[in-house]
Design a protein around this motif. Structure first.
Motif, PDB file in Angstrom:
ATOM      1  N   MET A 121      32.015   8.836  16.754  1.00 33.71           N
ATOM      2  CA  MET A 121      32.160   7.517  16.149  1.00 33.71           C
ATOM      3  C   MET A 121      31.080   6.587  16.677  1.00 33.71           C
ATOM      4  O   MET A 121      30.789   6.564  17.876  1.00 33.71           O
ATOM      5  N   ASN A 122      30.480   5.816  15.771  1.00 30.34           N
ATOM      6  CA  ASN A 122      29.519   4.816  16.204  1.00 30.34           C
ATOM      7  C   ASN A 122      30.213   3.727  17.004  1.00 30.34           C
ATOM      8  O   ASN A 122      31.423   3.553  16.937  1.00 30.34           O
ATOM      9  N   GLU A 123      29.423   2.944  17.755  1.00 34.72           N
ATOM     10  CA  GLU A 123      29.999   1.821  18.471  1.00 34.72           C
ATOM     11  C   GLU A 123      30.513   0.785  17.478  1.00 34.72           C
ATOM     12  O   GLU A 123      30.081   0.721  16.325  1.00 34.72           O
ATOM     13  N   SER A 124      31.446  -0.033  17.947  1.00 35.20           N
ATOM     14  CA  SER A 124      31.981  -1.067  17.082  1.00 35.20           C
ATOM     15  C   SER A 124      30.911  -2.099  16.760  1.00 35.20           C
ATOM     16  O   SER A 124      29.973  -2.315  17.520  1.00 35.20           O
ATOM     17  N   LYS A 125      31.076  -2.743  15.622  1.00 37.50           N
ATOM     18  CA  LYS A 125      30.108  -3.713  15.126  1.00 37.50           C
ATOM     19  C   LYS A 125      30.801  -5.048  14.924  1.00 37.50           C
ATOM     20  O   LYS A 125      31.795  -5.152  14.212  1.00 37.50           O
ATOM     21  N   TRP A 126      30.281  -6.082  15.565  1.00 36.25           N
ATOM     22  CA  TRP A 126      30.777  -7.431  15.348  1.00 36.25           C
ATOM     23  C   TRP A 126      30.029  -8.058  14.188  1.00 36.25           C
ATOM     24  O   TRP A 126      28.809  -8.065  14.145  1.00 36.25           O
ATOM     25  N   TRP A 127      30.782  -8.611  13.219  1.00 36.35           N
ATOM     26  CA  TRP A 127      30.173  -9.397  12.159  1.00 36.35           C
ATOM     27  C   TRP A 127      29.923 -10.808  12.676  1.00 36.35           C
ATOM     28  O   TRP A 127      30.633 -11.277  13.570  1.00 36.35           O
ATOM     29  N   PRO A 128      28.933 -11.512  12.111  1.00 35.68           N
ATOM     30  CA  PRO A 128      28.747 -12.919  12.495  1.00 35.68           C
ATOM     31  C   PRO A 128      30.043 -13.691  12.290  1.00 35.68           C
ATOM     32  O   PRO A 128      30.739 -13.489  11.285  1.00 35.68           O
ATOM     33  N   ARG A 129      30.396 -14.538  13.218  1.00 39.63           N
ATOM     34  CA  ARG A 129      31.681 -15.226  13.195  1.00 39.63           C
ATOM     35  C   ARG A 129      31.508 -16.696  12.826  1.00 39.63           C
ATOM     36  O   ARG A 129      30.622 -17.351  13.372  1.00 39.63           O
ATOM     37  N   PRO A 130      32.428 -17.211  11.947  1.00 41.38           N
ATOM     38  CA  PRO A 130      33.397 -16.469  11.140  1.00 41.38           C
ATOM     39  C   PRO A 130      32.744 -15.925   9.873  1.00 41.38           C
ATOM     40  O   PRO A 130      31.747 -16.474   9.407  1.00 41.38           O
ATOM     41  N   ALA A 131      33.311 -14.870   9.321  1.00 39.47           N
ATOM     42  CA  ALA A 131      32.717 -14.187   8.170  1.00 39.47           C
ATOM     43  C   ALA A 131      33.583 -14.368   6.929  1.00 39.47           C
ATOM     44  O   ALA A 131      34.807 -14.242   6.998  1.00 39.47           O
ATOM     45  N   PRO A 132      32.974 -14.634   5.763  1.00 36.21           N
ATOM     46  CA  PRO A 132      33.746 -14.716   4.517  1.00 36.21           C
ATOM     47  C   PRO A 132      34.373 -13.368   4.173  1.00 36.21           C
ATOM     48  O   PRO A 132      33.747 -12.318   4.327  1.00 36.21           O
ATOM     49  N   TYR A 133      35.611 -13.403   3.699  1.00 38.65           N
ATOM     50  CA  TYR A 133      36.348 -12.171   3.428  1.00 38.65           C
ATOM     51  C   TYR A 133      35.665 -11.314   2.369  1.00 38.65           C
ATOM     52  O   TYR A 133      35.503 -10.096   2.550  1.00 38.65           O
ATOM     53  N   LEU A 134      35.279 -11.927   1.254  1.00 34.45           N
ATOM     54  CA  LEU A 134      34.697 -11.152   0.154  1.00 34.45           C
ATOM     55  C   LEU A 134      33.467 -10.377   0.598  1.00 34.45           C
ATOM     56  O   LEU A 134      33.257  -9.234   0.198  1.00 34.45           O
ATOM     57  N   GLU A 135      32.656 -10.998   1.415  1.00 36.99           N
ATOM     58  CA  GLU A 135      31.423 -10.353   1.885  1.00 36.99           C
ATOM     59  C   GLU A 135      31.730  -9.076   2.656  1.00 36.99           C
ATOM     60  O   GLU A 135      31.096  -8.029   2.461  1.00 36.99           O
ATOM     61  N   VAL A 136      32.715  -9.143   3.527  1.00 36.54           N
ATOM     62  CA  VAL A 136      33.061  -7.982   4.350  1.00 36.54           C
ATOM     63  C   VAL A 136      33.759  -6.916   3.508  1.00 36.54           C
ATOM     64  O   VAL A 136      33.489  -5.720   3.643  1.00 36.54           O
ATOM     65  N   TRP A 137      34.662  -7.338   2.640  1.00 37.83           N
ATOM     66  CA  TRP A 137      35.376  -6.392   1.781  1.00 37.83           C
ATOM     67  C   TRP A 137      34.401  -5.607   0.909  1.00 37.83           C
ATOM     68  O   TRP A 137      34.479  -4.379   0.791  1.00 37.83           O
ATOM     69  N   GLU A 138      33.461  -6.292   0.291  1.00 38.21           N
ATOM     70  CA  GLU A 138      32.477  -5.607  -0.549  1.00 38.21           C
ATOM     71  C   GLU A 138      31.628  -4.646   0.267  1.00 38.21           C
ATOM     72  O   GLU A 138      31.292  -3.545  -0.192  1.00 38.21           O
TER      73      GLU A 138
END
Length: 215
Positions: free
Chosen positions: A1-18
């Protein structure tokens, strides 16, 4: 498994879902699994079987109909969401077993920060903690989607957030369900610390299955 990835905070839901859907559609049998850690901008999400009547008052918070299982929930600052992009077929994990794995990890992480969490009952996934008047309050929710044996979406753990938006919905489809967070349990914790711990424990849980695979 790759290392975990933090998204820029806070992140819009639609962007991450897509992005999750693109990742899942593009992956093949050799694609490493990933864990994405996200703190969302305020949003209500309604699962595939979600009933709009469980949204009581969305006010100015957007509502997104998505493809995970489950009813309606709230995501916002102070809550860590661990999106697990995992090839369950490759690891030999069945759906019910996967749900139990997510709950077990959430209970483990809560215990490590000093909060006693537990399941409620079969058919009501998530993790709960004692609340006043002999009630239980939900502190972690989960919703998953499995496509071609690969999972996405994942687990949301309330750390230190504004809980008021939960009053605008019937959380997870349950009228009057109380919600709380780690801070409400008397434990001072921050999203980054709890998020990193959650990702580490999830990775360990998945590695246990990977290590058991035949060579």
């Amino acid at each position: 498994m790759n290392e975990s990835k933090w998204w820029p905070r806070p992140a819009p839901y639609l962007e991450v879902w897509e992005a999750m859907r693109r990742f899942t559609e593009a992956r093949d049998s050799q694609t490493p699994d990933e864990i994405w850690l996200v703190e969302h901008t305020p949003v209500y999400t309604l699962g595939q079987a979600g009933k709009p009547e469980h949204i009581l008052n969305s006010a100015d918070i957007p509502v997104v109909k998505c493809d995970r299982g489950g009813q309606v929930t709230y995501h916002g600052p102070g809550q860590i969401v661990a999106y697990c992009l995992v090839d369950l077929r490759r690891l030999g994990i069945f759906a019910k077993e996967y749900v139990a794995l997510l709950e077990n990890v959430a209970i483990q992480v809560l215990g490590e920060v000093g909060v006693h969490g537990a399941r409620l009952k079969p058919g009501a996934p998530g993790v709960y903690v004692p609340a006043p008047a002999d009630q239980l309050a939900k502190i972690a929710a989960l919703g998953i989607k499995i496509r071609n044996g690969c999972a996405y979406h994942g687990l949301a753990l309330n750390v230190a957030m504004d809980l008021a938006p939960f009053s605008g919905i019937n959380p997870c489809g349950y009228e009057g369900l109380q919600t709380t967070d780690v801070l409400g349990c008397g434990i001072a914790a921050d999203v980054v610390t709890v998020g990193n711990l959650l990702a580490a424990r999830l990775a360990q849980a998945f590695s246990g299955y990977h290590d058991a695979m035949p060579a």
